[in-house]
Enzyme design. Structure first.
Site, PDB file in Angstrom:
ATOM      1  N   PHE A  85       0.326  54.929  73.320  1.00 39.76           N
ATOM      2  CA  PHE A  85      -0.169  55.289  74.651  1.00 39.76           C
ATOM      3  C   PHE A  85       0.750  54.720  75.731  1.00 39.76           C
ATOM      4  O   PHE A  85       0.601  53.578  76.163  1.00 39.76           O
ATOM      5  CB  PHE A  85      -1.600  54.747  74.802  1.00 39.76           C
ATOM      6  CG  PHE A  85      -2.314  55.227  76.024  1.00 39.76           C
ATOM      7  CD1 PHE A  85      -2.610  56.566  76.194  1.00 39.76           C
ATOM      8  CD2 PHE A  85      -2.708  54.323  77.005  1.00 39.76           C
ATOM      9  CE1 PHE A  85      -3.288  57.018  77.321  1.00 39.76           C
ATOM     10  CE2 PHE A  85      -3.384  54.762  78.133  1.00 39.76           C
ATOM     11  CZ  PHE A  85      -3.674  56.110  78.294  1.00 39.76           C
ATOM     12  N   HIS A 109     -10.233  62.499  91.069  1.00 36.81           N
ATOM     13  CA  HIS A 109      -9.358  63.216  90.138  1.00 36.81           C
ATOM     14  C   HIS A 109      -8.669  62.258  89.161  1.00 36.81           C
ATOM     15  O   HIS A 109      -8.553  62.542  87.969  1.00 36.81           O
ATOM     16  CB  HIS A 109      -8.305  63.992  90.947  1.00 36.81           C
ATOM     17  CG  HIS A 109      -7.628  65.070  90.175  1.00 36.81           C
ATOM     18  ND1 HIS A 109      -8.295  66.196  89.742  1.00 36.81           N
ATOM     19  CD2 HIS A 109      -6.352  65.210  89.754  1.00 36.81           C
ATOM     20  CE1 HIS A 109      -7.449  66.971  89.087  1.00 36.81           C
ATOM     21  NE2 HIS A 109      -6.269  66.391  89.067  1.00 36.81           N
ATOM     22  N   ALA A 167       2.248  59.330  83.926  1.00 34.35           N
ATOM     23  CA  ALA A 167       1.968  58.409  85.037  1.00 34.35           C
ATOM     24  C   ALA A 167       0.850  58.999  85.878  1.00 34.35           C
ATOM     25  O   ALA A 167       1.036  60.030  86.530  1.00 34.35           O
ATOM     26  CB  ALA A 167       3.226  58.209  85.884  1.00 34.35           C
ATOM     27  N   ARG A 225       6.334  49.188  86.248  1.00 31.36           N
ATOM     28  CA  ARG A 225       6.110  49.319  84.800  1.00 31.36           C
ATOM     29  C   ARG A 225       7.002  50.375  84.151  1.00 31.36           C
ATOM     30  O   ARG A 225       6.890  50.640  82.962  1.00 31.36           O
ATOM     31  CB  ARG A 225       4.634  49.657  84.551  1.00 31.36           C
ATOM     32  CG  ARG A 225       3.725  48.485  84.833  1.00 31.36           C
ATOM     33  CD  ARG A 225       2.284  48.854  85.052  1.00 31.36           C
ATOM     34  NE  ARG A 225       1.465  47.653  85.289  1.00 31.36           N
ATOM     35  CZ  ARG A 225       1.485  46.926  86.414  1.00 31.36           C
ATOM     36  NH1 ARG A 225       2.275  47.272  87.422  1.00 31.36           N
ATOM     37  NH2 ARG A 225       0.724  45.848  86.530  1.00 31.36           N
ATOM     38  N   THR A 229      -9.370  60.690  95.656  1.00 31.41           N
ATOM     39  CA  THR A 229     -10.481  61.448  95.059  1.00 31.41           C
ATOM     40  C   THR A 229     -10.704  60.979  93.624  1.00 31.41           C
ATOM     41  O   THR A 229      -9.854  60.272  93.056  1.00 31.41           O
ATOM     42  CB  THR A 229     -10.145  62.958  95.026  1.00 31.41           C
ATOM     43  OG1 THR A 229      -9.118  63.162  94.039  1.00 31.41           O
ATOM     44  CG2 THR A 229      -9.675  63.464  96.374  1.00 31.41           C
ATOM     45  N   PHE A 275       4.452  65.377  85.854  1.00 33.82           N
ATOM     46  CA  PHE A 275       3.816  64.893  87.087  1.00 33.82           C
ATOM     47  C   PHE A 275       4.322  63.478  87.365  1.00 33.82           C
ATOM     48  O   PHE A 275       4.386  62.647  86.462  1.00 33.82           O
ATOM     49  CB  PHE A 275       2.292  64.888  86.899  1.00 33.82           C
ATOM     50  CG  PHE A 275       1.521  65.029  88.179  1.00 33.82           C
ATOM     51  CD1 PHE A 275       0.967  66.247  88.551  1.00 33.82           C
ATOM     52  CD2 PHE A 275       1.338  63.933  89.009  1.00 33.82           C
ATOM     53  CE1 PHE A 275       0.242  66.368  89.729  1.00 33.82           C
ATOM     54  CE2 PHE A 275       0.618  64.051  90.185  1.00 33.82           C
ATOM     55  CZ  PHE A 275       0.068  65.266  90.548  1.00 33.82           C
TER      56      PHE A 275
HETATM   57  N1  INI Z   1      -1.242  64.435  86.357  1.00 39.45           N
HETATM   58  C1  INI Z   1      -0.566  63.290  86.113  1.00 39.45           C
HETATM   59  O1  INI Z   1       0.114  63.199  85.065  1.00 39.45           O
HETATM   60  N2  INI Z   1      -0.623  62.257  86.976  1.00 39.45           N
HETATM   61  C2  INI Z   1      -1.362  62.314  88.123  1.00 39.45           C
HETATM   62  O2  INI Z   1      -1.368  61.317  88.888  1.00 39.45           O
HETATM   63  C3  INI Z   1      -2.098  63.501  88.398  1.00 39.45           C
HETATM   64  N3  INI Z   1      -2.864  63.601  89.612  1.00 39.45           N
HETATM   65  O3  INI Z   1      -2.917  62.632  90.388  1.00 39.45           O
HETATM   66  O4  INI Z   1      -3.444  64.616  89.897  1.00 39.45           O
HETATM   67  C4  INI Z   1      -2.000  64.576  87.478  1.00 39.45           C
HETATM   68  N4  INI Z   1      -2.651  65.733  87.680  1.00 39.45           N
HETATM   69  C5  INI Z   1      -2.309  66.952  86.997  1.00 39.45           C
HETATM   70  C6  INI Z   1      -3.022  67.114  85.667  1.00 39.45           C
HETATM   71  O5  INI Z   1      -2.494  66.218  84.711  1.00 39.45           O
HETATM   72  C7  INI Z   1      -2.843  68.531  85.115  1.00 39.45           C
HETATM   73  O6  INI Z   1      -1.490  68.792  84.881  1.00 39.45           O
HETATM   74  C8  INI Z   1      -3.390  69.602  86.078  1.00 39.45           C
HETATM   75  O7  INI Z   1      -4.733  69.313  86.427  1.00 39.45           O
HETATM   76  C9  INI Z   1      -3.328  71.004  85.412  1.00 39.45           C
HETATM   77  O8  INI Z   1      -4.120  71.054  84.218  1.00 39.45           O
END
Ligand code: INI
Length: 157
Positions: free
Chosen positions: A113, A88, A80, A127, A86, A24
């Protein structure tokens, strides 16, 4: 009487290191991974001692780390998480941080980390090899030092 002092070296020639990277925001995490791998190379970690694992997102980092731990002296977790509109962000970043900490304490394997948690993409880019350095490189140095420290502490018991 002098203290017994312990500090891990940055010699990675005999270490087995796991690198877990989330896809991601891959253009950011790719830079973190490059930074981490360059540090492992600089400190002599042989390629065959590096387990390089990719996962979909930061949420998945703890479980991958848990399944890597038995074959590693230390793990570098890279991701990242960028704040959106939201809640989330809070769940994913908290899950990654708490999960990785839990795995590390549970297994005794240090996990560095290297997960960015930023308000926007610019902060993340800064970063990940930008003006604020590379948190992947910093995480790699911490992983090497901690792996050697844990070895020292185990040997001196
Ligand atoms: N995963 C990330 O690594 N970074 C993000 O910013 C992010 N956002 O914004 O949603 C994100 N979401 C996905 C999450 O890590 C899982 O892969 C997904 O929910 C499936 O389990």
């Amino acid at each position: 009487m002098p203290y017994q002092t312990f500090q891990g070296s940055l010699d990675a020639t005999n270490l087995r290191i796991g690198v877990v990277v989330s896809r991601f925001n891959e253009f950011i995490t790719e830079q973190l991974a490059q930074g981490a791998l360059a540090i492992l190379e600089k400190h002599g970690c042989p390629h065959e001692n590096i387990s390089f694992v990719k996962v979909p997102g930061a949420w998945e980092l703890p479980l991958a780390a848990r399944n890597l731990a038995s074959r590693c002296d230390a793990i570098i977790a890279l991701g990242a998480v960028v704040r959106g509109d939201t809640p989330h962000f809070e769940y994913v970043s908290r899950g990654a941080a708490d999960g990785l900490n839990q795995v590390s304490v549970e297994t005794g394997v240090p996990i560095a980390f290297g997960v960015l948690t930023t308000d926007d993409m610019q902060q993340a880019m800064d970063r990940a090899g930008g003006k604020s350095g590379n948190k992947g490189s910093e995480a790699a140095e911490a992983a090497i030092e901690l792996a050697n420290l844990i070895k020292l502490l185990k040997e001196s018991r």
